[in-house]
Design an enzyme around this catalytic site. Sequence first.
Site: not given
Ligand code: UD1
Ligand code: CA
Length: 499
Positions: A20, A80, A86, A110, A412
Amino acid sequence: MTSPARPAAVVVLAAGEGTRMKSDTPKVLHELCGRSLVGHVLAAAGRLEPAHLAVVVGFQRERVTAHVTGLDGRVVTAVQDQQLGTGHAVRCALAELPDLDGPIVVLNGDTPLLTAETLQALVNGHVEAGNAATVLTASVPDPTGLGRIVRDAEGRVRRIVEHRDATAEERTIAEINSGMFAFDAKHLRAMLDRLTTDNDQGQEYLTDVLGLLVEDGHPVAAMVAPDYRETLGCNDRVEFAGLRALLRDRLVTAAMRAGATVIDPASVWFDVDVVVGRDVTIHPNVQLRGATVIEDRAEIGPDTTLIDTTVGAGATVVRAHATQAEIGPEASVGPYAYLRPGSVLARKAKVGTYVETKNARIGEGSKVPHLTYVGDATIGEHSNIGAASVFVNYDGVKKHHTTIGDHCRTGSDNMFVAPVSVGDGAYTAAGSVITEDVPPGAMAVARARQRNVEGWVERRRPGTAAADAAAAARRVASGEGTVEGSIPPATTDIPGSGQ
Ligand code: UD1
Ligand code: CA
């Protein structure tokens, strides 16, 4: 309070692209207040003094790896390849670390507003309670998209449900998962192996670890963040702007609490490493960036940007732009001045209006008041540089140095053609092009002598208003009244040449 518990590891999740943002740069490398998004998280994490500090990288991983290892030498990265969730990301991190005991903190890459104090409270609470997992939660104004904390009738944490997997009833829960956790290392490792992809996204969710721990009867708890803003994540440039403003408020407020007057906080921007002293006054539209230091009683702005610049006690800087400059105590800069790297102003020096300096030392009490370029120069003490002068430092290939001594008075519109020097106590005449060294105490005159061609206008521009004015002036001077006089003859003499 007990001594702070040190985590066995902090794991920062930063593999995502941040679609985004609509950017060629990974989201976690975008900046707020002089520090990248992931840099803010690492700064807080580093203060916990973890035995291991791991960052999970994926999207543009070479770039993110170079950045995070450059920020903190303790960082190890885990790759990864595909974003499988996550939980999967944390598994990738643990694969890079030795078998650990004790608390493991997991953070999203973030959340720039989180503080080390809150993280430390999370770890301490987790350790003191002997929990298997402790999640940092908050009630946010708009929980859309975030995981919700599901509690039982007694208020105990049962599990976390993602927004997209939640029932309508669960979506009414205001308490959200910040994405920040403390886990017991052994329990975390065991439960990561049991994660499934049975959810709307088909990913391994770290959040499911909590539900699994509860099912097995292990203690799981939540800590509510003292300020929900600490938990806010950053997904697009609009959210960046919002969090940047909150961070600015925090930094400017701290400066005011420490004794600085900020006239219009909303128009003032500080980077995180800026230091502002007591009784400093900051006027509107001021940006203090990088490692800028403002010492006591200095007055900055309006309309000023200082980058990696030091301003001494009691100095004034008005409508100026400075990079890597040192402005001495009680010095005066601007209005409308441009100080480039290596500009060093001693006590009570002045760089005035429409003046640019670069790699220039200006000694105590010396003044460069108006319309001047000073490049590659040393100016001694208590000297004055005349208006509209240029330190001619560049021969088209190389830069050269100019030295002006103490107590000099340069005229000057001088050009100092480097390499050249002007000795202590010397003067130079207005309009001089100084190409040769000036001895101490000398007056250097380096300009063509003036020559007046008498009567030229009346002879060569007859009938013009200038010619009429010249004729009238000539008649008055000669006492001729209305009687026609004669135009002086043409001459090639240079007046004064007989001296
Ligand atoms: C995640 C949480 C959610 C929480 C939110 C807070 C999970 C499943 N959900 O959701 O409960 O309210 O954060 O912001 O954990 N990332 C990786 N590898 C991956 C996936 C994500 O490194 O495979 C990193 C992303 O870069 C990011 C962070 O993990 O920094 C969170 O991932 P994101 O996809 O933003 O999770 P949300 O859907 O926001
Ligand atoms: Ca997020």
